[in-house]
Design a protein around this motif. Structure first.
Motif, PDB file in Angstrom:
ATOM      1  N   UNK A 177       0.847  -1.197   0.000  1.00 17.49           N
ATOM      2  CA  UNK A 177       0.000   0.000   0.000  1.00 17.49           C
ATOM      3  C   UNK A 177       0.881   1.246   0.000  1.00 17.49           C
ATOM      4  N   UNK A 178       0.528   2.221  -0.846  1.00 17.78           N
ATOM      5  CA  UNK A 178       1.296   3.454  -0.965  1.00 17.78           C
ATOM      6  C   UNK A 178       0.972   4.412   0.181  1.00 17.78           C
ATOM      7  N   UNK A 179       1.962   5.150   0.672  1.00 13.82           N
ATOM      8  CA  UNK A 179       1.677   6.216   1.652  1.00 13.82           C
ATOM      9  C   UNK A 179       0.877   7.340   1.008  1.00 13.82           C
ATOM     10  N   UNK A 180       0.426   8.274   1.843  1.00 15.20           N
ATOM     11  CA  UNK A 180      -0.254   9.465   1.371  1.00 15.20           C
ATOM     12  C   UNK A 180       0.699  10.274   0.471  1.00 15.20           C
ATOM     13  N   UNK A 181       0.184  10.931  -0.581  1.00 19.41           N
ATOM     14  CA  UNK A 181       1.070  11.694  -1.479  1.00 19.41           C
ATOM     15  C   UNK A 181       1.945  12.719  -0.763  1.00 19.41           C
ATOM     16  N   UNK A 182       1.408  13.374   0.274  1.00 17.32           N
ATOM     17  CA  UNK A 182       2.228  14.344   1.002  1.00 17.32           C
ATOM     18  C   UNK A 182       3.402  13.638   1.688  1.00 17.32           C
ATOM     19  N   UNK A 183       3.146  12.458   2.238  1.00 19.26           N
ATOM     20  CA  UNK A 183       4.213  11.690   2.890  1.00 19.26           C
ATOM     21  C   UNK A 183       5.249  11.248   1.852  1.00 19.26           C
ATOM     22  N   UNK A 184       4.771  10.857   0.682  1.00 19.75           N
ATOM     23  CA  UNK A 184       5.691  10.445  -0.392  1.00 19.75           C
ATOM     24  C   UNK A 184       6.616  11.598  -0.763  1.00 19.75           C
ATOM     25  N   UNK A 185       6.087  12.833  -0.685  1.00 22.11           N
ATOM     26  CA  UNK A 185       6.883  14.013  -1.075  1.00 22.11           C
ATOM     27  C   UNK A 185       8.082  14.246  -0.163  1.00 22.11           C
ATOM     28  N   UNK A 186       8.095  13.605   1.006  1.00 18.29           N
ATOM     29  CA  UNK A 186       9.236  13.780   1.918  1.00 18.29           C
ATOM     30  C   UNK A 186      10.438  12.939   1.486  1.00 18.29           C
ATOM     31  N   UNK A 187      10.246  12.061   0.514  1.00 19.05           N
ATOM     32  CA  UNK A 187      11.344  11.225   0.029  1.00 19.05           C
ATOM     33  C   UNK A 187      11.372   9.858   0.689  1.00 19.05           C
ATOM     34  N   UNK A 188      12.078   8.947   0.063  1.00 15.95           N
ATOM     35  CA  UNK A 188      12.169   7.576   0.570  1.00 15.95           C
ATOM     36  C   UNK A 188      13.283   7.470   1.612  1.00 15.95           C
ATOM     37  N   UNK A 189      13.185   6.448   2.425  1.00 20.01           N
ATOM     38  CA  UNK A 189      14.243   6.208   3.407  1.00 20.01           C
ATOM     39  C   UNK A 189      14.410   4.712   3.617  1.00 20.01           C
ATOM     40  N   UNK A 190      15.521   4.354   4.234  1.00 26.53           N
ATOM     41  CA  UNK A 190      15.759   2.959   4.602  1.00 26.53           C
ATOM     42  C   UNK A 190      15.724   2.853   6.121  1.00 26.53           C
ATOM     43  N   UNK A 191      14.911   1.936   6.605  1.00 25.24           N
ATOM     44  CA  UNK A 191      14.724   1.799   8.050  1.00 25.24           C
ATOM     45  C   UNK A 191      15.910   1.095   8.696  1.00 25.24           C
ATOM     46  N   UNK A 192      16.090   1.373   9.973  1.00 25.03           N
ATOM     47  CA  UNK A 192      17.070   0.640  10.776  1.00 25.03           C
ATOM     48  C   UNK A 192      16.780  -0.856  10.668  1.00 25.03           C
ATOM     49  N   UNK A 193      17.815  -1.692  10.610  1.00 27.61           N
ATOM     50  CA  UNK A 193      17.577  -3.134  10.485  1.00 27.61           C
ATOM     51  C   UNK A 193      17.147  -3.800  11.778  1.00 27.61           C
ATOM     52  N   UNK A 194      17.061  -3.039  12.868  1.00 26.76           N
ATOM     53  CA  UNK A 194      16.736  -3.635  14.168  1.00 26.76           C
ATOM     54  C   UNK A 194      15.247  -3.989  14.239  1.00 26.76           C
ATOM     55  N   UNK A 195      14.942  -5.191  14.707  1.00 25.16           N
ATOM     56  CA  UNK A 195      13.578  -5.664  14.893  1.00 25.16           C
ATOM     57  C   UNK A 195      12.865  -4.775  15.916  1.00 25.16           C
ATOM     58  N   UNK A 196      11.615  -4.340  15.629  1.00 28.08           N
ATOM     59  CA  UNK A 196      10.919  -3.437  16.550  1.00 28.08           C
ATOM     60  C   UNK A 196      10.644  -4.086  17.906  1.00 28.08           C
ATOM     61  N   UNK A 197      10.692  -5.403  17.984  1.00 27.18           N
ATOM     62  CA  UNK A 197      10.496  -6.075  19.267  1.00 27.18           C
ATOM     63  C   UNK A 197      11.551  -5.611  20.279  1.00 27.18           C
ATOM     64  N   UNK A 198      12.723  -5.231  19.790  1.00 20.75           N
ATOM     65  CA  UNK A 198      13.787  -4.755  20.673  1.00 20.75           C
ATOM     66  C   UNK A 198      13.360  -3.523  21.462  1.00 20.75           C
ATOM     67  N   UNK A 199      12.431  -2.744  20.905  1.00 21.48           N
ATOM     68  CA  UNK A 199      11.958  -1.555  21.608  1.00 21.48           C
ATOM     69  C   UNK A 199      11.345  -1.922  22.951  1.00 21.48           C
ATOM     70  N   UNK A 200      10.697  -3.061  23.017  1.00 19.51           N
ATOM     71  CA  UNK A 200      10.131  -3.515  24.285  1.00 19.51           C
ATOM     72  C   UNK A 200      11.150  -4.234  25.139  1.00 19.51           C
ATOM     73  N   UNK A 201      11.902  -5.110  24.516  1.00 22.11           N
ATOM     74  CA  UNK A 201      12.861  -5.919  25.274  1.00 22.11           C
ATOM     75  C   UNK A 201      13.886  -5.061  26.006  1.00 22.11           C
ATOM     76  N   UNK A 202      14.272  -3.934  25.401  1.00 25.89           N
ATOM     77  CA  UNK A 202      15.339  -3.106  25.971  1.00 25.89           C
ATOM     78  C   UNK A 202      14.827  -1.791  26.558  1.00 25.89           C
ATOM     79  N   UNK A 203      13.502  -1.652  26.684  1.00 25.72           N
ATOM     80  CA  UNK A 203      12.968  -0.373  27.125  1.00 25.72           C
ATOM     81  C   UNK A 203      13.357  -0.040  28.568  1.00 25.72           C
TER      82      UNK A 203
END
Length: 334
Positions: free
Chosen positions: A295-321
């Protein structure tokens, strides 16, 4: 004593009312998302299926405590909340049950869902650097760690460390770079602050606009909402490159509650949340990134440019909080 009795009678009556099961054509959802962001999704589901969503909105910790207190007598079928840290804690408290679903596995990438299938990301938020282009050259920017350098002294604004978004950011940095190195960086962030920390991301951006500081770290959808209200907003987002660690992303997510009275319907709704119709609403109303990569983001969000996310699994946000909270406290980041 009479007052106390009356109080407990009232509480009992309210609990009984809360536990009254809805009609078979309904679902009960507890949501930590603001009503204006989640109700359009519920309305669309009712329109498509005829199934009414009865919902309660409140802060994540309040809803989690309510689920614990209600136990197997509670009416809730799903819990929707923001931040992988809250989802991780909910799973750890036994508030969810695992869901085996080929639909969810196909629609939600593995790094955006629980390893035991207890919760699934339904939208993605990026927490990145926002800056004033009139005061900061884009070429000066690198990543979150670079904000610790002396060149940013007296130029940086941050939101309070009490907000789970920053706790998850620091947790992910610990996962990526280790605790010792991250603590050195967080201490330097504090040294570089231009002013006291802010209670929310919008106030932080308004401080940049007012000249109190020149850059900060915010969730991109707050930037989007401010930009919608002020199309000529003189601020910009910066996405750290993958070679510099990538962009910190997090999720809003949902899980079927442990004692869901209508489990089968709850699973069907959760699957629907991962599909294009619902994902498009999250993208347009909330200015977030769809969790479903088809699914495509909103056009305004697309206008901010593409990015590459951190490779860290989001589960780490809880495990290390918890480690992140202690680290920020030691570093004097409050």
């Amino acid at each position: 004593m009479r007052t106390n009795n009356a109080f407990y009678v009232l509480v009992g009556a309210l609990l009984m009312a809360a536990c009254t099961p809805p009609a078979d054509s309904s679902l009960v959802v507890y949501s930590a998302r603001n009503e204006q962001l989640i109700k359009p999704v519920f309305d669309l589901y009712e329109q498509e299926t005829g199934i009414k969503i009865d919902f309660v909105t409140d802060k994540a910790e309040v809803l989690m405590q309510r689920l614990v207190a209600e136990g197997k007598n509670g009416p809730a079928d799903l819990l929707i909340t923001v931040d992988a840290g809250n989802l991780w804690h909910s799973a750890r408290e036994g508030l969810f049950q695992p869901v085996e679903s080929s639909v969810l596995e196909a629609n939600i990438p593995g790094h955006l869902r629980d390893r035991d299938q207890q919760w699934f990301g339904i939208s993605v938020r990026a927490r990145t650097i926002v800056y004033d282009p009139a005061a900061v050259s884009r070429d000066e920017l690198v990543n979150y760690f670079d904000l610790a350098k002396p060149k940013w002294k007296g130029r940086l604004c941050l939101r309070t460390s009490k907000k789970v978004y920053n706790q998850s950011l620091v947790a992910m940095l610990i996962a990526q770079y280790g605790e010792q190195e991250t603590e050195v960086v967080v201490r330097a962030w504090v040294d570089n602050l231009a002013t006291d920390v802010f209670s929310d991301d919008t106030r932080l951006m308004k401080a940049i606009l007012a000249g109190q500081c020149q850059l900060g770290v915010v969730n991109s959808y707050y930037f989007g909402r401010l930009q919608k209200a002020q199309p000529d907003l003189p601020l910009a987002l910066f996405w750290p490159a993958a070679s510099d660690g990538g962009v910190h992303v997090n999720v809003a997510g949902a899980g079927v509650t442990r004692f869901a009275p209508r489990r089968e319907k709850a699973v069907a709704f959760l699957e629907w949340l991962s599909q294009p119709a619902a994902q498009a609403v999250f993208a347009s109303v909330g200015m977030e990134f769809p969790a479903n990569p088809a699914v495509e983001p909103d056009p305004l969000v697309v206008s901010w440019g593409a990015f590459e996310a951190s490779p860290v699994d989001v589960v780490s946000a809880g495990e290390l909080q918890a480690d992140a909270v202690r680290l920020m406290d030691r570093a004097g980041y409050h």
